[in-house]
Write a protein that holds these residues in place. Sequence first.
Motif, short mmCIF file in Angstrom:
data_model
loop_
_atom_site.label_atom_id
_atom_site.label_comp_id
_atom_site.label_asym_id
_atom_site.label_seq_id
_atom_site.Cartn_x
_atom_site.Cartn_y
_atom_site.Cartn_z
N GLU B 230 0.80 -1.22 0.00
CA GLU B 230 0.00 0.00 0.00
C GLU B 230 0.83 1.28 0.00
O GLU B 230 0.33 2.34 -0.33
CB GLU B 230 -0.93 0.00 1.22
CG GLU B 230 -2.15 -0.89 1.05
CD GLU B 230 -3.21 -0.31 0.12
OE1 GLU B 230 -3.71 0.79 0.43
OE2 GLU B 230 -3.52 -0.94 -0.90
N ILE B 241 4.24 -0.92 10.77
CA ILE B 241 3.47 -1.89 11.55
C ILE B 241 4.35 -3.11 11.78
O ILE B 241 4.48 -3.61 12.87
CB ILE B 241 2.19 -2.34 10.80
CG1 ILE B 241 1.33 -1.13 10.40
CG2 ILE B 241 1.40 -3.35 11.63
CD1 ILE B 241 0.70 -0.40 11.54
N LYS B 242 4.96 -3.58 10.70
CA LYS B 242 5.86 -4.73 10.84
C LYS B 242 6.85 -4.82 9.70
O LYS B 242 6.61 -4.29 8.60
CB LYS B 242 5.06 -6.03 10.93
CG LYS B 242 4.47 -6.46 9.61
CD LYS B 242 4.11 -7.95 9.59
CE LYS B 242 5.29 -8.86 9.54
NZ LYS B 242 5.42 -9.62 8.28
N ASP B 243 7.95 -5.49 9.96
CA ASP B 243 8.79 -6.02 8.89
C ASP B 243 9.26 -7.38 9.41
O ASP B 243 8.68 -7.90 10.37
CB ASP B 243 9.94 -5.06 8.51
CG ASP B 243 10.91 -4.78 9.66
OD1 ASP B 243 11.08 -5.67 10.53
OD2 ASP B 243 11.49 -3.69 9.69
N ARG B 244 10.29 -7.93 8.81
CA ARG B 244 10.66 -9.30 9.23
C ARG B 244 11.37 -9.34 10.58
O ARG B 244 11.54 -10.39 11.15
CB ARG B 244 11.53 -9.95 8.16
CG ARG B 244 10.71 -10.29 6.94
CD ARG B 244 11.50 -11.15 6.02
NE ARG B 244 11.69 -12.47 6.63
CZ ARG B 244 11.28 -13.59 6.08
NH1 ARG B 244 10.67 -13.56 4.92
NH2 ARG B 244 11.49 -14.74 6.66
N ILE B 247 7.46 -6.62 15.05
CA ILE B 247 6.07 -6.16 14.97
C ILE B 247 6.05 -4.99 15.95
O ILE B 247 6.30 -5.17 17.14
CB ILE B 247 5.09 -7.27 15.39
CG1 ILE B 247 5.16 -8.41 14.38
CG2 ILE B 247 3.66 -6.71 15.47
CD1 ILE B 247 4.43 -9.66 14.80
N CYS B 248 5.84 -3.80 15.44
CA CYS B 248 6.03 -2.62 16.28
C CYS B 248 5.04 -2.61 17.43
O CYS B 248 3.90 -3.04 17.31
CB CYS B 248 5.91 -1.36 15.44
SG CYS B 248 7.24 -1.26 14.24
N TYR B 269 0.44 3.39 6.41
CA TYR B 269 0.94 2.29 7.24
C TYR B 269 1.84 1.38 6.41
O TYR B 269 1.54 1.05 5.26
CB TYR B 269 -0.22 1.47 7.78
CG TYR B 269 -1.05 2.21 8.80
CD1 TYR B 269 -0.50 2.59 10.01
CD2 TYR B 269 -2.37 2.53 8.53
CE1 TYR B 269 -1.26 3.27 10.95
CE2 TYR B 269 -3.15 3.21 9.46
CZ TYR B 269 -2.58 3.58 10.68
OH TYR B 269 -3.32 4.25 11.60
N VAL B 271 3.39 -2.25 5.99
CA VAL B 271 3.46 -3.69 6.27
C VAL B 271 4.50 -4.25 5.31
O VAL B 271 4.22 -4.47 4.14
CB VAL B 271 2.10 -4.38 6.06
CG1 VAL B 271 2.21 -5.89 6.24
CG2 VAL B 271 1.05 -3.82 7.03
N GLU B 273 7.02 -6.97 3.90
CA GLU B 273 7.13 -8.43 3.96
C GLU B 273 8.57 -8.92 3.85
O GLU B 273 8.85 -10.07 4.15
CB GLU B 273 6.26 -9.06 2.86
CG GLU B 273 4.78 -8.82 3.11
CD GLU B 273 3.92 -9.45 2.04
OE1 GLU B 273 3.95 -8.94 0.90
OE2 GLU B 273 3.20 -10.41 2.33
#
Lengths: 349, 329
Positions: B230, B241-244, B247-248, B269, B271, B273
Amino acid sequence: MDYISILKDISTYPGISGREEKLSKYIKRMFAKYCDETIIDQFYNVIGIKKGYGKINKKIMVTAHLDEIGFIVKGIDEKGFVSFSNIGGIDGKILLAQEVTIHGKKDIQGIIGAKPPHLLKPEESKKAVNIKDLSIDTGLSYNEVKECVEVGDFISFSAKPMVLKNNKFSSKSLDNRAGVAILIDIMERLDKLRYDWDVHFVATVQEEVGLRGAIIAAYNVCPDMAIVLDACHGDIPDVSKDSVYQLGKGPAIGIGPNLHTKLTKELIEYAKEENIPYQIDVEPGNTGTEAWAIQVSKTGVPTLLVSFPLKYMHTTVETVHLNDIKNAGKLISGFISTIGNEMGEISCC
Amino acid sequence: MFDLLKKLTQTTGVSGNEEEIRNVIKEEIKGKVDQITVDTLGNLIAVKKGNGKKIMVAAHMDEIGVMATFIDDNGFVRFSSIGGVNQYNSIGQKVRFNNGTIGALHYEQKLDDLKNLKLSKMYIDIGVDSKEEALKLVGIGDVACFVGDCVKQGNIIISKALDDRSGCAVVIDAINNMPKTENEIYYVFTVQEELGLRGAKTAAYQIKPDLAIAVDVTLTGDTPNSHLMEVKCGKGPAIKIKDRSIICHPKVKKLLENSAKKINIPYQYEVLEAGGSDPGAIHISAGGVPSGAISIPCRYVHSPVETACLTDIENAVKLLIESLCSFSG
């Protein structure tokens, strides 16, 4: 302990890695019934402490992770379909025709659709299923979805538990909610036993994304010994026999460099003496469990691994044998009661 | 901001060899903080003292590059990657060694299928014709960064090393424009992020902050046939929010969200991957540090033409300042 009702209860409570706060509060209340002190740390690890009767100040930490695998919203397309990415290890094949819950501003039910067999082209039916090609249908339009779902919201499976024949039980997330149930069982059993060391029960977060809760908890608790409880693979057809364990034949005791040699021997001896069924889980390297992180925390922690056989790991029909759950609780609580004041520094062998 | 970006991106600082960029950053913040130190690994730590909460801000100053491993009789230099160097992005690029020597990066001609291209089939041509001549310019173990001008075109910046000199620029600009706050802030320009978040790990352990916010780039999903993501260039800084690697922490996500709303800047946001980032190491350090990140949307990450929007970078500065001031625990 009524294993079926507790497993039904906690296996269906959502708690995806990184979003465990509500579940942690729920588990904390369960721990509080048996513990002298119960806390939730900054990352939502739940820590219940039962004070030992001994004179020395020694701590044993028993962990089981409370988080579960799930998904995160990646995008919403113009028709309102929600695309997602996995949190933790998930095989795309198991996702077709699943029911899920999106935890947005409010909880929204959805399904992951699948192309009907009538419309599948022959080459399509042979293909692997890729998570990035799937999406969630909530029935809502784009605008309706947008109102309550944002990129970054978490998604959980909403499968129902099922009692199977011969003392077997199936549900989502028994990896590792069954481990959490065993923690509670150990607490209950310890109420009737004498034990010298303080016992710190930790239901950890974020195991499925890299043992992160255990890293944090081990640092803060700083135990003198640790026992990790997790699931190992149950025996299913078509897999090599050396990586799976029989359901109903007892908890598996880990052996290998990740685990403390002398204490492991003592644990096995204890199981033999007490006639508690057990299996040996040979782990030549990384056990893939929290034991791997805890063993090397700070200056090192003598660590043990006890696992219960579980079939169909990381699916919504994970299956365990209730006797294994019961025997794991019996084994660990009994073993804790044998750890006495006289045990000084624990050497490597 | 553009001048600062130009200065930072065009300075060399391959992971493990961050001296030059560290000195440039040090000059930029001299006198603006209460204390500046360099730790064992080479992290540059600037402290603004205070009696409030202890916050760590991290932006990594290292960049990907190459290291000379072998020189053949004709003076061609073989190399190894430092950090995630993509072989296809490397074809036809220039690299610059710390002593200024420039080399052309290309691949062996007999390679008939580019699909088989590996960095081990590539070499650096520094324009000499013997090993002896080559050794006068490049020693085994010398590192080089990719060459990539920093240009501005409208709202777009194209340059090498926007990952993560754009983050460094955000932090420097925040330091220079920080209003008064009681919070004690540790601005850390970390080393060796590209090798596995190594500088951030030791920095977090010594600082033991109450909160950590990193500023780094993130990937986007706004180019032709790109992966579904996005995040878009120009739509504002992204809240991770997250990466590998992480997770914040939900509290940090909330802090960043509320700050963005309060100052009325666009945000999105993230996300992610693939890939990790400094807060991944920070959040599991020293008993746990709630961490999050402000991410600058950037196209073509790990290439000499990394592309980001100036307005996203400027809004990231505002977001960082507001978050640092409004955090109260």
